[in-house]
Design a protein around this motif. Structure first.
Motif, PDB file in Angstrom:
ATOM      1  N   GLU A 101      29.703  38.481  42.768  1.00  0.00           N
ATOM      2  CA  GLU A 101      31.110  38.048  42.598  1.00  0.00           C
ATOM      3  C   GLU A 101      31.747  38.677  41.368  1.00  0.00           C
ATOM      4  O   GLU A 101      32.926  39.024  41.373  1.00  0.00           O
ATOM      5  N   ALA A 102      30.952  38.834  40.292  1.00  0.00           N
ATOM      6  CA  ALA A 102      31.494  39.480  39.086  1.00  0.00           C
ATOM      7  C   ALA A 102      31.886  40.925  39.420  1.00  0.00           C
ATOM      8  O   ALA A 102      32.938  41.418  39.000  1.00  0.00           O
ATOM      9  N   LYS A 103      31.057  41.579  40.199  1.00  0.00           N
ATOM     10  CA  LYS A 103      31.373  42.963  40.602  1.00  0.00           C
ATOM     11  C   LYS A 103      32.620  42.988  41.481  1.00  0.00           C
ATOM     12  O   LYS A 103      33.480  43.862  41.341  1.00  0.00           O
ATOM     13  N   THR A 152      30.865  51.067  40.395  1.00  0.00           N
ATOM     14  CA  THR A 152      30.069  49.841  40.304  1.00  0.00           C
ATOM     15  C   THR A 152      28.684  50.039  40.904  1.00  0.00           C
ATOM     16  O   THR A 152      28.584  50.431  42.075  1.00  0.00           O
ATOM     17  N   LYS A 191      37.123  52.005  41.877  1.00  0.00           N
ATOM     18  CA  LYS A 191      36.403  51.022  41.046  1.00  0.00           C
ATOM     19  C   LYS A 191      35.048  50.684  41.675  1.00  0.00           C
ATOM     20  O   LYS A 191      34.062  50.488  40.974  1.00  0.00           O
ATOM     21  N   VAL A 205      33.213  44.075  33.301  1.00  0.00           N
ATOM     22  CA  VAL A 205      32.142  43.077  33.383  1.00  0.00           C
ATOM     23  C   VAL A 205      30.851  43.812  33.131  1.00  0.00           C
ATOM     24  O   VAL A 205      30.761  45.018  33.293  1.00  0.00           O
ATOM     25  N   SER A 206      29.855  43.062  32.745  1.00  0.00           N
ATOM     26  CA  SER A 206      28.556  43.683  32.588  1.00  0.00           C
ATOM     27  C   SER A 206      28.003  43.874  34.007  1.00  0.00           C
ATOM     28  O   SER A 206      27.717  42.915  34.709  1.00  0.00           O
ATOM     29  N   ASN A 264      35.116  40.896  41.404  1.00  0.00           N
ATOM     30  CA  ASN A 264      36.297  40.670  40.571  1.00  0.00           C
ATOM     31  C   ASN A 264      36.731  41.941  39.861  1.00  0.00           C
ATOM     32  O   ASN A 264      37.919  42.225  39.714  1.00  0.00           O
ATOM     33  N   TYR A 265      35.748  42.714  39.435  1.00  0.00           N
ATOM     34  CA  TYR A 265      36.072  43.984  38.789  1.00  0.00           C
ATOM     35  C   TYR A 265      36.740  44.931  39.790  1.00  0.00           C
ATOM     36  O   TYR A 265      37.791  45.519  39.511  1.00  0.00           O
ATOM     37  N   GLU A 308      40.613  42.085  39.016  1.00  0.00           N
ATOM     38  CA  GLU A 308      40.873  40.789  38.383  1.00  0.00           C
ATOM     39  C   GLU A 308      40.223  40.669  37.010  1.00  0.00           C
ATOM     40  O   GLU A 308      40.580  39.813  36.229  1.00  0.00           O
ATOM     41  N   THR A 309      39.222  41.508  36.768  1.00  0.00           N
ATOM     42  CA  THR A 309      38.642  41.564  35.417  1.00  0.00           C
ATOM     43  C   THR A 309      38.600  43.033  35.027  1.00  0.00           C
ATOM     44  O   THR A 309      38.414  43.893  35.893  1.00  0.00           O
ATOM     45  N   SER A 310      38.780  43.305  33.743  1.00  0.00           N
ATOM     46  CA  SER A 310      38.835  44.718  33.366  1.00  0.00           C
ATOM     47  C   SER A 310      37.448  45.265  33.084  1.00  0.00           C
ATOM     48  O   SER A 310      37.181  46.429  33.311  1.00  0.00           O
TER      49      SER A 310
END
Ligand code: ATP
Ligand code: MG
Ligand code: MG
Length: 387
Positions: free
Chosen positions: A372-374, A340, A336, A385-386, A376-377, A381-383
């Motif tokens: 942080e969004a990256k 990213t 993952k 994100v942008s 989580n991906y 935890e998130t499927s």
């Protein structure tokens, strides 16, 4: 710098990343550790030494091939290092005396106190008996932290003594190890600062970062720490003062606790590159590994060489630990991360074991929210994100 050879005691991931940094400067490295250790895998240019980095004969063999010796681990035989240094007249950094002070966590505390560096309140445990620990509990209260003075890493020498009833279990867990006790520290955050000391004794600090531990093992690092800048500065000054108290040169990792009243206490110091500094590979002008290489061979350390690549650089480092089920599930996280943008994956070439440090991932962004969004991906935890 051409032609210099650094001998490294220890061939784990820290050695492996030192090798990479040294090679970029045409500096050769020879590793002393078990065959096929992570640092040897990427450094087949020279004949390495197979053996233990605590063995005098092996260290002597290594020293004969090198211009300077360093360590990637503090759990070495200091007397052997002193012998080699005097017999072969080879510089060793960090200095063996510095390693000796630091490798015994209780001596380290006493040394820091004698240099007026604030540390967690600590008490010696002269004999590992229930009576002694009951007395300590009476004095500093429960819970308290019982720690092995030596050979500790990833919390494996620590035991939380919750109450009088846990003393038997604590003594069993840490049996036959030299112990000391620490008052429980109700920290709000853990901070860390990497500090480099030059041969001339000048010290430079990397940004103050926040570290998040899970089960006593470093899990995440946020760089820079999302705290008041004056507090970051205070941490940096404290870390530099602490490192100034140790002669010799090289890089040091300084771990700290931030208390609810914003007081800072030093937890411990590592005389080597440190997990909390892995973010520097992608986020800083010069990584902690290159900084150490430069320091021990006496190369220039110019003003601000430890700064972030740009003033707005933010970084998150995520450790990749071996999965408890030994299913290599951690590699899914790495895949993952590879998907990213602005994330880098570092794998250490180790076979997977539960909780073993297998690698790390660095995420870089001009915004900590985006980083942080990256994260989580990457952590699943998130499927989507942008990114
Ligand atoms: P490392 O891998 O960093 O060398 P270590 O085995 O030397 O780890 P410590 O750094 O002493 O262990 O402790 C590990 C973690 O345990 C700390 O990062 C902190 O989260 C927690 N801890 C340590 N000492 C205390 C204390 N006195 N009070 C509360 N928590 C503590
Ligand atoms: Mg430690
Ligand atoms: Mg620690």
């Amino acid at each position: 710098m051409d032609g210099k050879t650094i001998g490294i005691l220890g061939g784990g991931q820290l050695g492996r990343m030192l090798v990479e940094a040294a090679h970029r400067l045409n500096i050769k490295t020879i590793i002393l550790d078990a065959p096929n250790s992570p640092a040897k895998q990427i450094n087949a240019l020279d004949s390495h030494i197979d053996g233990s980095f605590t063995d005098l004969d092996s260290i002597t063999k290594l020293a004969k091939k090198c211009d300077v010796l360093t360590v990637e681990i503090e759990h070495v035989d200091v007397e052997a290092l002193k012998t080699v240094s005097s017999q072969l007249n080879i510089p060793i950094y960090p200095l063996p005396e510095t390693i000796k002070l630091i490798q015994d966590k209780f001596l380290q505390k006493k040394h820091l106190i004698s240099h007026e560096v604030p540390v967690v309140e600590s008490y010696s445990v002269e004999e590992n008996t229930k009576e002694n620990l009951l007395q300590i509990g009476d004095k500093i209260g429960f819970p308290f932290m019982l720690k092995s003075r030596t050979l500790a890493y990833d919390g494996r020498g620590n035991f939380v003594v919750k109450s009088q009833e846990s003393i038997d279990e604590a003594l069993k867990f840490l049996s036959n190890r030299p112990l000391y006790a620490e008052k429980w520290c109700p920290f709000t955050k853990e901070l860390a600062v990497m500090v480099v000391r030059s041969i001339e004794g000048e010290v430079f600090s990397y940004p103050t970062v926040e570290t998040i531990h899970q089960n006593n093992i470093c899990h995440l690092v946020f760089a820079p720490a999302q705290i008041n800048p004056s507090l970051s500065e205070k941490a940096s000054i404290m870390a530099k003062n602490a490192v100034k108290s140790f002669p010799g040169c090289g890089i040091f990792g300084v771990e700290m606790f931030l208390l609810p009243n914003n007081e800072l206490l030093i937890n411990e110091i590592a005389p080597r590159p440190h997990n909390s500094g892995h973010y520097t590979i992608d986020a800083c002008v010069t990584s902690q590994f290159e900084a150490h290489v430069r320091a021990v061979v006496g190369l220039p350390l110019p003003k601000n060489f430890t700064s972030l690549s740009t003033p707005s650089t933010n970084a998150i480092m995520l450790n990749v630990l071996g999965d408890v089920k030994e299913t290599n599930k951690e590699l899914e996280m790495c895949r993952k991360a590879l998907e990213t943008p602005n994330a880098s994956v570092y794998l250490y070439g180790k076979s997977s074991k539960p909780s073993r440090k297998m690698g790390h991932i660095n995420i870089i962004s001009s915004s900590m929210d985006v980083a942080e969004a990256k994260l989580n991906y990457i952590m699943g935890e998130t499927s989507g994100v942008s990114l």
